[in-house]
Design a protein around this motif. Sequence first.
Motif, PDB file in Angstrom:
ATOM      1  N   ALA A 164      33.702  40.627  41.203  1.00  0.00           N
ATOM      2  CA  ALA A 164      33.856  40.775  39.751  1.00  0.00           C
ATOM      3  C   ALA A 164      34.515  42.104  39.408  1.00  0.00           C
ATOM      4  CB  ALA A 164      32.488  40.669  39.065  1.00  0.00           C
ATOM      5  N   ASN A 165      34.107  43.169  40.092  1.00  0.00           N
ATOM      6  CA  ASN A 165      34.680  44.479  39.807  1.00  0.00           C
ATOM      7  C   ASN A 165      36.130  44.577  40.251  1.00  0.00           C
ATOM      8  OD1 ASN A 165      34.045  47.127  38.690  1.00  0.00           O
ATOM      9  ND2 ASN A 165      34.361  47.920  40.751  1.00  0.00           N
ATOM     10  N   SER A 166      36.518  43.773  41.262  1.00  0.00           N
ATOM     11  CA  SER A 166      37.915  43.799  41.708  1.00  0.00           C
ATOM     12  C   SER A 166      38.842  43.298  40.607  1.00  0.00           C
ATOM     13  CB  SER A 166      38.086  42.942  42.968  1.00  0.00           C
ATOM     14  OG  SER A 166      37.892  41.564  42.691  1.00  0.00           O
ATOM     15  N   ILE A 167      38.423  42.240  39.915  1.00  0.00           N
ATOM     16  CA  ILE A 167      39.227  41.710  38.808  1.00  0.00           C
ATOM     17  C   ILE A 167      39.272  42.721  37.672  1.00  0.00           C
ATOM     18  CG2 ILE A 167      39.448  39.842  37.134  1.00  0.00           C
ATOM     19  CD1 ILE A 167      37.907  38.062  39.113  1.00  0.00           C
ATOM     20  N   SER A 168      38.098  43.263  37.319  1.00  0.00           N
ATOM     21  CA  SER A 168      38.018  44.231  36.232  1.00  0.00           C
ATOM     22  C   SER A 168      38.830  45.482  36.537  1.00  0.00           C
ATOM     23  CB  SER A 168      36.553  44.602  35.979  1.00  0.00           C
ATOM     24  OG  SER A 168      36.445  45.591  34.978  1.00  0.00           O
ATOM     25  N   SER A 169      38.723  45.995  37.754  1.00  0.00           N
ATOM     26  CA  SER A 169      39.421  47.229  38.124  1.00  0.00           C
ATOM     27  C   SER A 169      40.932  47.056  38.076  1.00  0.00           C
ATOM     28  CB  SER A 169      38.987  47.682  39.515  1.00  0.00           C
ATOM     29  OG  SER A 169      37.612  47.987  39.549  1.00  0.00           O
ATOM     30  N   SER A 303      47.307  51.804  43.214  1.00  0.00           N
ATOM     31  CA  SER A 303      45.936  51.862  42.706  1.00  0.00           C
ATOM     32  C   SER A 303      45.356  50.468  42.487  1.00  0.00           C
ATOM     33  CB  SER A 303      45.907  52.658  41.397  1.00  0.00           C
ATOM     34  OG  SER A 303      44.603  52.729  40.879  1.00  0.00           O
ATOM     35  N   ILE A 304      46.158  49.583  41.889  1.00  0.00           N
ATOM     36  CA  ILE A 304      45.688  48.221  41.632  1.00  0.00           C
ATOM     37  C   ILE A 304      45.380  47.506  42.948  1.00  0.00           C
ATOM     38  CG2 ILE A 304      46.405  45.943  40.784  1.00  0.00           C
ATOM     39  CD1 ILE A 304      47.975  47.437  38.581  1.00  0.00           C
ATOM     40  N   SER A 306      44.679  48.875  45.852  1.00  0.00           N
ATOM     41  CA  SER A 306      43.538  49.528  46.500  1.00  0.00           C
ATOM     42  C   SER A 306      42.227  49.117  45.856  1.00  0.00           C
ATOM     43  CB  SER A 306      43.690  51.055  46.430  1.00  0.00           C
ATOM     44  OG  SER A 306      44.871  51.476  47.073  1.00  0.00           O
ATOM     45  N   ALA A 307      42.209  49.055  44.521  1.00  0.00           N
ATOM     46  CA  ALA A 307      40.993  48.656  43.815  1.00  0.00           C
ATOM     47  C   ALA A 307      40.613  47.222  44.156  1.00  0.00           C
ATOM     48  CB  ALA A 307      41.194  48.811  42.310  1.00  0.00           C
ATOM     49  N   PHE A 308      41.607  46.332  44.179  1.00  0.00           N
ATOM     50  CA  PHE A 308      41.325  44.924  44.460  1.00  0.00           C
ATOM     51  C   PHE A 308      40.786  44.754  45.877  1.00  0.00           C
ATOM     52  CE2 PHE A 308      42.373  40.562  45.627  1.00  0.00           C
ATOM     53  CZ  PHE A 308      41.888  39.867  44.522  1.00  0.00           C
ATOM     54  N   ILE A 309      41.463  45.365  46.851  1.00  0.00           N
ATOM     55  CA  ILE A 309      41.029  45.242  48.245  1.00  0.00           C
ATOM     56  C   ILE A 309      39.686  45.928  48.455  1.00  0.00           C
ATOM     57  CG2 ILE A 309      41.573  45.895  50.630  1.00  0.00           C
ATOM     58  CD1 ILE A 309      44.553  45.645  49.862  1.00  0.00           C
ATOM     59  N   GLY A 310      39.530  47.121  47.874  1.00  0.00           N
ATOM     60  CA  GLY A 310      38.291  47.869  48.043  1.00  0.00           C
ATOM     61  C   GLY A 310      37.086  47.143  47.496  1.00  0.00           C
ATOM     62  N   ASN A 311      37.236  46.526  46.341  1.00  0.00           N
ATOM     63  CA  ASN A 311      36.120  45.790  45.748  1.00  0.00           C
ATOM     64  C   ASN A 311      35.754  44.561  46.557  1.00  0.00           C
ATOM     65  OD1 ASN A 311      35.086  46.881  43.060  1.00  0.00           O
ATOM     66  ND2 ASN A 311      37.290  47.013  42.712  1.00  0.00           N
ATOM     67  N   ILE A 312      36.762  43.844  47.049  1.00  0.00           N
ATOM     68  CA  ILE A 312      36.490  42.662  47.869  1.00  0.00           C
ATOM     69  C   ILE A 312      35.774  43.074  49.153  1.00  0.00           C
ATOM     70  CG2 ILE A 312      37.518  40.800  49.206  1.00  0.00           C
ATOM     71  CD1 ILE A 312      37.596  40.304  46.228  1.00  0.00           C
ATOM     72  N   VAL A 313      36.279  44.110  49.819  1.00  0.00           N
ATOM     73  CA  VAL A 313      35.683  44.589  51.069  1.00  0.00           C
ATOM     74  C   VAL A 313      34.263  45.092  50.844  1.00  0.00           C
ATOM     75  CG1 VAL A 313      35.863  46.372  52.857  1.00  0.00           C
ATOM     76  CG2 VAL A 313      37.901  45.110  52.137  1.00  0.00           C
TER      77      VAL A 313
END
Length: 436
Positions: A164-169, A303-304, A306-313
């Motif tokens: 959820a945070n990956s989409i929001s970020s 940034s986008i 990194s945020a998406f990958i980081g949240n999924i991981v």
Amino acid sequence: MKRNPNFPFAPAKFPFFYGWVSMAAGTIGVLCSIPGQTIGVSVFTDYLIDELQLSRDALSTAYLIGTVASSSILTYAGKLYDKFGARFTAIFSAIALALTLVLFSFSTGIAGRFSSLSGIKYSIVSFTIVSILFFVLRFSGQGVLTLASRNLIMKWFDKKRGFANSISSAIQSFGFAVAPLFIAMLIAEFNWQNAYLILALLTILFVGFAYIFYRDNPEECGLIPDGKITEESANKNNAFTPSKDYTLKEARNTWVFWIFALSICFSAFFITGFTFNVISIFESVGYSQQKALGVFLPTSVVSILSAFIGNIVSDYTRLQKILGVYLLACLLSALGLAILHIPIGYYVLILGNGVMGGLFAVLASLTWPRFFGKKHLGAISGLSMSLIVFASAVAPLFFSLIFTTTGAYTYAGYISALMVVVLLVFFGKAKNPQLN
């Protein structure tokens, strides 16, 4: 104060899990905080300097005073969030933000009237007024509205929190990237005073939106985090589900709180100092203004991602590992600034800022509910937010003093790199207290 979670409608009766609505609503809330964020303030800087008859140093000092003052009470605001919930906290902060934007629009007239009535020099009056306005702007926008909106998303998810945070970020990163262009367009079309009024109107519209769609947590709505839990998802990532709710006092007595909090603060410190002085930084090494402003687009792309990958991981690994990658990105950013005078420095800076900014969105949102539970989330994240706001307050003056003293920003990069090295020394203690 009654929260009335089933008014004007009951989330439990939605045809799909209401957490996704909360995710969208919280994301919009963070975007509405942009006028109170550094990236929103910086667009108006030159206009405020000219109209309020202040030097750049004076305006930076007013910003420092207002921001530091706001950071001193954000922990208390977090406690109020725990008591009253996301809906009323967001509404209160949005109303305060809107009123402050209106007052900024009329700040020159207000300063002129007070100056003529009191006989005090105009610049002194304008400095005092803008310091007070910065205090409310930073407290309501960067502080409380951001805190309430981020925590709203975190409370509605547990095992799907990272997704959820990956989409929001990703949406937030894009919104923050285009916000300066949007605000600059408003100023060019309507002038800076009317741009403030338009932003105030949009913020007031958000007040109604928050009242309709914000709900503090799924439990008070007769739901559970993540929605319907299957047996497979119930057995997945149990190690990341907190078994204990820490109080603020218990959390701040742990090593891990301060290592993560200070690490997150570095991004606020560095990015604020960099953004406030970006044109001067690039001009000091022979680059044009276009080159300076052009750094933000590729950075936002990194940034986008990194945020998406980081949240999924984050749904599958410990946050300590993500913190390690984040700190290495912080080190790249600092070194990129230090060696910006050579061509590779430009690309190192973009990569560092992009990964650092993307993983900041991961760590600032996910760390506190995973490590310390949700019962006292407002107070704990409030303390973290107060540190972030304080770090962002001192950065512009720090960068400015380095440049005034040395004639370059090289040492700002090296000193920042040293800060990151200190954090890396303590990296081994950054373990989830729920797993001890």
